[in-house]
Scaffold this motif. Structure first.
Motif, PDB file in Angstrom:
ATOM      1  N   UNK A   1      -3.637  21.120 -22.440  1.00  0.00           N
ATOM      2  CA  UNK A   1      -4.183  22.374 -22.233  1.00  0.00           C
ATOM      3  C   UNK A   1      -3.707  23.510 -23.125  1.00  0.00           C
ATOM      4  N   UNK A   2      -2.471  23.587 -22.883  1.00  0.00           N
ATOM      5  CA  UNK A   2      -1.736  24.461 -23.697  1.00  0.00           C
ATOM      6  C   UNK A   2      -1.894  24.338 -25.313  1.00  0.00           C
ATOM      7  N   UNK A   3      -1.553  23.154 -25.453  1.00  0.00           N
ATOM      8  CA  UNK A   3      -1.793  22.758 -27.034  1.00  0.00           C
ATOM      9  C   UNK A   3      -3.266  22.831 -27.398  1.00  0.00           C
ATOM     10  N   UNK A   4      -4.451  22.624 -26.734  1.00  0.00           N
ATOM     11  CA  UNK A   4      -5.660  22.863 -26.999  1.00  0.00           C
ATOM     12  C   UNK A   4      -5.844  24.566 -27.076  1.00  0.00           C
ATOM     13  N   UNK A   5      -5.418  25.113 -26.417  1.00  0.00           N
ATOM     14  CA  UNK A   5      -5.599  26.582 -26.476  1.00  0.00           C
ATOM     15  C   UNK A   5      -4.880  27.187 -27.794  1.00  0.00           C
TER      16      UNK A   5
ATOM     17  N   UNK B   1       0.929  -1.098   0.020  1.00  0.00           N
ATOM     18  CA  UNK B   1      -0.049  -0.066  -0.187  1.00  0.00           C
ATOM     19  C   UNK B   1       0.890   1.270   0.059  1.00  0.00           C
ATOM     20  N   UNK B   2       2.101   1.130   0.730  1.00  0.00           N
ATOM     21  CA  UNK B   2       2.865   2.306   0.890  1.00  0.00           C
ATOM     22  C   UNK B   2       3.432   2.590  -0.691  1.00  0.00           C
ATOM     23  N   UNK B   3       3.676   1.442  -0.965  1.00  0.00           N
ATOM     24  CA  UNK B   3       4.411   1.645  -2.459  1.00  0.00           C
ATOM     25  C   UNK B   3       3.448   2.325  -3.751  1.00  0.00           C
ATOM     26  N   UNK B   4       2.216   1.668  -3.356  1.00  0.00           N
ATOM     27  CA  UNK B   4       1.214   1.882  -4.370  1.00  0.00           C
ATOM     28  C   UNK B   4       0.734   3.461  -4.092  1.00  0.00           C
ATOM     29  N   UNK B   5       0.759   3.935  -3.036  1.00  0.00           N
ATOM     30  CA  UNK B   5       0.565   5.334  -2.592  1.00  0.00           C
ATOM     31  C   UNK B   5       1.794   6.277  -3.259  1.00  0.00           C
ATOM     32  N   UNK B   6       2.995   5.711  -2.949  1.00  0.00           N
ATOM     33  CA  UNK B   6       4.177   6.476  -3.541  1.00  0.00           C
ATOM     34  C   UNK B   6       3.996   6.538  -5.125  1.00  0.00           C
ATOM     35  N   UNK B   7       3.754   5.565  -5.629  1.00  0.00           N
ATOM     36  CA  UNK B   7       3.439   5.521  -7.203  1.00  0.00           C
ATOM     37  C   UNK B   7       2.303   6.468  -7.678  1.00  0.00           C
ATOM     38  N   UNK B   8       1.444   6.238  -7.204  1.00  0.00           N
ATOM     39  CA  UNK B   8      -0.006   7.161  -7.394  1.00  0.00           C
ATOM     40  C   UNK B   8       0.568   8.603  -7.045  1.00  0.00           C
ATOM     41  N   UNK B   9       1.478   9.086  -6.121  1.00  0.00           N
ATOM     42  CA  UNK B   9       1.973  10.293  -5.912  1.00  0.00           C
ATOM     43  C   UNK B   9       2.502  10.867  -7.328  1.00  0.00           C
ATOM     44  N   UNK B  10       3.553   9.883  -7.722  1.00  0.00           N
ATOM     45  CA  UNK B  10       4.232  10.309  -8.961  1.00  0.00           C
ATOM     46  C   UNK B  10       3.503  10.361 -10.113  1.00  0.00           C
ATOM     47  N   UNK B  11       2.541   9.543 -10.231  1.00  0.00           N
ATOM     48  CA  UNK B  11       1.621   9.400 -11.584  1.00  0.00           C
ATOM     49  C   UNK B  11       0.917  10.476 -11.534  1.00  0.00           C
ATOM     50  N   UNK B  12       0.355  10.923 -10.384  1.00  0.00           N
ATOM     51  CA  UNK B  12      -0.485  12.141 -10.105  1.00  0.00           C
ATOM     52  C   UNK B  12       0.212  13.472 -10.739  1.00  0.00           C
ATOM     53  N   UNK B  13       1.646  13.670 -10.336  1.00  0.00           N
ATOM     54  CA  UNK B  13       2.333  14.652 -10.577  1.00  0.00           C
ATOM     55  C   UNK B  13       2.557  14.735 -12.016  1.00  0.00           C
ATOM     56  N   UNK B  14       2.912  13.301 -12.602  1.00  0.00           N
ATOM     57  CA  UNK B  14       3.149  13.360 -14.050  1.00  0.00           C
ATOM     58  C   UNK B  14       1.505  13.637 -14.880  1.00  0.00           C
ATOM     59  N   UNK B  15       0.693  13.437 -14.449  1.00  0.00           N
ATOM     60  CA  UNK B  15      -0.643  13.399 -14.790  1.00  0.00           C
ATOM     61  C   UNK B  15      -0.861  15.142 -15.124  1.00  0.00           C
ATOM     62  N   UNK B  16      -0.858  15.608 -13.820  1.00  0.00           N
ATOM     63  CA  UNK B  16      -0.819  17.130 -13.791  1.00  0.00           C
ATOM     64  C   UNK B  16      -0.218  17.870 -14.878  1.00  0.00           C
TER      65      UNK B  16
END
Length: 140
Positions: free
Chosen positions: A62-66, A40-55
């Motif tokens: 959004x810039x490309x769409x504009x 669960x700790x590893x999954x949470x860590x991975x989710x944080x990284x993925x969330x940052x990358x997704x953001x």
């Protein structure tokens, strides 16, 4: 030893065996819970990284769409300015078609008149030639 003491001894041994099995099961459950906790700790860590990358990716998208919307608006504006040109080309095509039809009609009329004139002219020439030959005979 009496029967009651033997029964108590058997119950005590059974209880001890039960406790040993429970301790073994609890130790295995404890290890499993520890592994699940690590996962669960590893999954949470991975989710944080993925969330940052997704953001970051979403910001770029959004810039490309504009930019795409701006470019599309520009293209639409420029295409709108060409509408009169295509209207003029369409009108020119209609005018050329009308001119072709008029020219075709005039050509047909001229051809008909020319045929009639040619036929009349041939008949007249043949007639004149015949008259001339007739006169020459009479003169002889």
């Amino acid at each position: 030893m009496t029967g009651g003491e033997i029964a108590a001894l058997i119950a005590a041994i059974a209880f001890a065996v039960l406790v040993v099995f429970l301790v073994i099961v609890l130790m295995k459950v404890s290890k499993t819970v520890g592994e699940v906790s690590k996962t669960i700790k590893e999954a949470n860590s991975s989710l944080r990284v993925i969330t940052k990358d997704a953001d970051n990716l979403l910001i770029e998208v959004e810039g490309l769409l504009n930019k795409s919307n701006t470019t599309l608006d520009d293209v639409n504006g420029k295409l709108g300015k060409t509408d009169p040109l295509f209207q003029a080309i369409g009108d020119l095509g209609d005018t050329v078609s009308s001119l072709n039809a008029s020219t075709r009609n005039l050509t047909d009329r001229v051809a008909t008149v020319t045929k009639r004139s040619a036929q009349t002219g041939v008949v007249t020439k043949v007639g004149k030639t015949a008259l001339n030959m007739n006169r020459k005979r009479k003169d002889r």
